[in-house]
Design an enzyme around this catalytic site. Structure first.
Site, PDB file in Angstrom:
ATOM      1  N   HIS A  50     -82.611  17.868  68.860  1.00 51.85           N
ATOM      2  CA  HIS A  50     -83.456  19.014  68.040  1.00 51.85           C
ATOM      3  C   HIS A  50     -83.728  18.693  66.686  1.00 51.85           C
ATOM      4  O   HIS A  50     -84.536  19.442  65.887  1.00 51.85           O
ATOM      5  CB  HIS A  50     -82.438  20.171  68.190  1.00 51.85           C
ATOM      6  CG  HIS A  50     -81.058  20.314  67.230  1.00 51.85           C
ATOM      7  ND1 HIS A  50     -79.963  19.513  67.694  1.00 51.85           N
ATOM      8  CD2 HIS A  50     -81.160  20.625  65.891  1.00 51.85           C
ATOM      9  CE1 HIS A  50     -79.081  19.669  66.603  1.00 51.85           C
ATOM     10  NE2 HIS A  50     -79.770  20.213  65.456  1.00 51.85           N
ATOM     11  N   ASP A  80     -79.587  17.779  74.721  1.00 49.23           N
ATOM     12  CA  ASP A  80     -79.760  17.732  73.125  1.00 49.23           C
ATOM     13  C   ASP A  80     -79.510  16.028  72.635  1.00 49.23           C
ATOM     14  O   ASP A  80     -78.934  15.941  71.740  1.00 49.23           O
ATOM     15  CB  ASP A  80     -78.700  18.548  72.098  1.00 49.23           C
ATOM     16  CG  ASP A  80     -79.374  18.681  70.815  1.00 49.23           C
ATOM     17  OD1 ASP A  80     -80.726  18.644  70.874  1.00 49.23           O
ATOM     18  OD2 ASP A  80     -78.433  18.728  69.806  1.00 49.23           O
ATOM     19  N   SER A 155     -75.669  16.942  62.618  1.00 56.89           N
ATOM     20  CA  SER A 155     -76.062  16.831  63.886  1.00 56.89           C
ATOM     21  C   SER A 155     -76.476  15.420  64.317  1.00 56.89           C
ATOM     22  O   SER A 155     -77.350  14.768  63.493  1.00 56.89           O
ATOM     23  CB  SER A 155     -77.305  17.709  64.246  1.00 56.89           C
ATOM     24  OG  SER A 155     -76.499  19.272  64.561  1.00 56.89           O
ATOM     25  N   LEU A 205     -88.566  24.838  89.678  1.00 57.95           N
ATOM     26  CA  LEU A 205     -89.206  25.950  90.815  1.00 57.95           C
ATOM     27  C   LEU A 205     -90.416  26.797  90.108  1.00 57.95           C
ATOM     28  O   LEU A 205     -91.270  27.218  90.907  1.00 57.95           O
ATOM     29  CB  LEU A 205     -88.294  26.979  91.043  1.00 57.95           C
ATOM     30  CG  LEU A 205     -87.097  26.761  92.204  1.00 57.95           C
ATOM     31  CD1 LEU A 205     -86.400  27.606  92.518  1.00 57.95           C
ATOM     32  CD2 LEU A 205     -87.736  26.085  93.184  1.00 57.95           C
TER      33      LEU A 205
END
Length: 298
Positions: A50, A80, A155, A205
């Site tokens: 991210h 992530d 992060s 799907l």
């Protein structure tokens, strides 16, 4: 007591210095740079997906103060994780450890390098659990939560044990408001796949669905109380090509019950891509079985 605290303080500082040699700065967004971890000394760096707002013009700041260009090898939004490759920079790979040795209450450090120098935060392991599936459908195991304060730019940085070994990659994006770590086991699986193929395959799907309670007789017949009501079907997608329509309720895929979205996602692993599987639905109050060929998530 003073000496005990002094020894602990010195030990933590030494741990940060040791592990910090494998933490880099990642610049790939307009705001504050993020962090990354050296995966191998030949130029492979991992970070959080991210924090990469663009695929090009990425740079990495090394512990030695050198800024070098990086190319994106691949990314997996569902866990992530992203892999970069840099040329030069004299990188040092840290020691990695599996989280099996952890218990709730163990001290851990979160490291980051959003600036020129390494930064650290101290906390404890607040929760450990079995493998879980992220909201985007990625499989992460085990569940590893800490009470670390995820400062801006942390992060993509490592969670480190008291021995200086990296236990996984910290991220603030998988579950908002919770400090989670993608553990070494999952990191290794995803990184090896991205290095080999540039992407992680996920089944698809092409539907939007929500859980719905089944009528009593149907619930008794099927042995489950809920299914997934289709609220959207992508034109020319796998479900549409198989004949599924808006208003159908999926109750099983490949013989496995489907009661919640997590169960459907769990059945759509990369090994199912291209496979033709039986899918059981409820349409107009009647149970029907169709065959669907699983696509690959874009």
């Amino acid at each position: 007591m003073t000496q005990v605290l002094k020894n602990l303080s010195n030990a933590l500082a030494a741990t940060v210095e040791t592990a910090g040699s494998g933490v880099v700065r990642v610049e790939a967004r307009r705001r504050l740079p993020a962090s990354g971890i050296v995966w191998s000394s030949d130029g492979v760096v991992i970070t959080a997906h991210h924090v990469l707002e663009h695929d090009e013009n990425i740079t990495v700041g090394t512990p030695g103060g050198v800024t070098v260009p990086a190319t994106l090898v691949g990314r997996d939004p569902t866990t992530d994780l992203a892999v970069l490759r840099v040329e030069g920079g004299d990188l040092t790979s840290p020691t990695w450890a599996e989280p099996e040795s952890l218990s709730v209450g163990h001290l851990v450090l979160g490291l980051g390098r959003p600036g020129q120098t390494v930064q650290a935060t101290l906390g404890i392991v607040s929760a450990l659990g079995e493998g879980w599936r992220t909201p985007a459908g990625g499989r992460v195991e085990p569940y590893l939560q800490t009470d670390l304060v995820m400062y801006p730019g942390f992060s993509g940085g490592p969670l480190v044990d008291v021995n200086g070994a990296v236990l996984g990659l910290n991220t603030s994006a998988l579950l908002r408001g919770i400090s989670l770590t993608v553990p070494t086991t999952t990191v290794r699986q995803v990184v090896e796949t991205l290095l080999a193929h540039g992407r992680v395959r996920r089944g698809y799907l092409g539907v939007g669905a929500q859980p719905v309670r089944l009528p009593g007789p149907l619930a008794d017949q099927l042995g489950q109380e809920t299914g997934l009501l289709l609220v959207s079907v992508e034109p020319e997608g796998p479900a549409d090509n198989a004949g599924l329509t808006l208003g159908d309720t999926i109750v099983a895929l490949d013989g496995q019950p489907v009661r919640h979205m997590d169960e459907l996602l769990a059945l759509l692993g990369g090994d199912r891509v291209g496979a033709s599987l039986p899918i059981r639905i409820v349409r107009g109050g009647q149970v029907q079985e169709l065959t669907v060929t699983i696509g690959e998530r874009p």
